[in-house]
Scaffold this motif. Structure first.
Motif: not given
Length: 349
Positions: A79, A81, A83-85, A114
């Motif tokens: 969660p 880092y 998950h953000h890309h 996502k």
């Protein structure tokens, strides 16, 4: 209590059968591998503990054999880092023996939200993780009673290597089926070579409070798993480093109280020079040096253990085996229960 009285000892020796059973359970993965190469730009292995080390092995093999972008992230950090890309062009490979590891399930759920597809590698066919996954690769070997992962880790490696091998074929690379099928017998030989060595080396290791385990490539993954086994099973502060990275600071800690264990990969290439330099420095500092290698090497060390030669991408399986036995015998020497390390549970939910 004798060796036969502990589950972990039996489960270490059940590793070859677990590897073989996993290969049989997986069957042919060629269609799955071909679809993955067509659909996804990268795979992300997401897991915890020993399963994270299996994920590292998968990524190393998949990138080397199939040219696929692959990296591993600890599920607890997903969660923060990764998950953000991630997006639909990524495949999340979630690895958990039980299929109930809390952090891994949480990461898989976040990925699904996502629109990311999930492939699970698990021994829990009806588990929460299997229920979340779009694809499931089953891990064989049966139930594991001891808390430290031994045969389950071997079975996970079998699944990871079979998957990477299928990706290799789909990418037009080598067909490694025969080499995979030879691994259980080679693991059996490695355990046989390691048994008396581990029992004897444990006598001196029992008094040690801290040590270093060094490797390179797949052998660095083995070093990570070996250090975890020594930490959790016999309470030794074992730290794993890449042989090159060790020279950037930690090498200054070498002394006569901290043994240095070096795992040299098959066909080490330029890394052999680094192992030789660190060995000389360690011996000069009064450290005891154990060398584990796939062929006899001329190096200034205290003890050596030679294990069978194998393909580099698959080497972690054989390289970890001696340390499973070493952790077991050292725990006995220290008066500890190797099946039930303090403060640990089999499944971290």
């Amino acid at each position: 209590m004798g060796s036969e009285g502990y589950a972990i000892y039996r489960e270490i020796w059940e590793g070859p059968a677990a590897y073989r059973e996993t290969l049989e359970a997986l069957g042919n993965l060629d269609d799955l591998a071909a679809n993955i190469l067509k659909r996804y730009r990268a795979i992300i292995a997401c897991s915890c503990g020993s399963s994270h080390h299996a994920g590292l092995a998968l990524c190393y093999a998949a990138s080397r054999l199939a040219g696929l972008t692959a990296y591993a992230v600890q599920a607890s950090e997903y969660p923060a880092y990764a998950h953000h890309h991630v997006g639909s062009e990524h495949l999340l490979v979630a690895i958990s023996q039980s299929g109930e590891t809390g952090d891994t399930i949480r990461a898989a759920r976040m990925a699904r939200e996502k629109g990311v597809r999930v492939l699970a590698i698990t021994g829990g066919a009806g588990s929460s993780l299997a229920g979340l996954a779009d694809h499931v690769l089953p891990v064989g070997g049966g139930a594991e009673r001891a808390v430290p992962a031994t045969k389950s880790f071997v079975a996970q490696l079998a699944a990871c290597y079979a998957f990477a091998s299928a990706l290799s074929r789909a990418a037009g690379g080598q067909d490694l089926v025969q080499e995979l099928q030879a691994q259980p017998e080679m693991l059996q030989e490695t355990l046989s070579r390691s048994e008396s060595f581990a029992r004897e080396y444990a006598e001196s290791l029992a008094a040690v409070r801290s040590l270093f385990i060094l490797g390179y490539g797949p052998s660095f993954i083995a070093a990570l798993e070996a250090s975890l086994k020594l930490k959790e099973t016999c309470g030794i502060h074992a730290e794993a480093y890449s042989i090159w990275e060790f020279r950037h600071g930690p090498i200054s800690l070498l002394d006569g109280e901290r043994p240095c264990i070096m795992i040299v990969p098959p066909r080490p290439g330029d890394s052999l020079e680094a192992f030789e330099k660190v060995s000389a420095t360690a011996r000069g500092a009064g450290a005891r040096v154990l060398l584990v290698s796939h062929s006899p090497l001329r190096m200034d060390v205290s003890e050596t253990l030679t294990i069978p030669e194998t393909r580099g991408e698959f080497a972690t399986t054989l390289e970890v085996a001696p340390f499973q036995l070493l952790a077991y015998y050292t725990a006995l020497r220290r008066g500890l229960d190797p099946d039930r390390p303090r403060l640990l549970t089999k499944v971290v939910r």
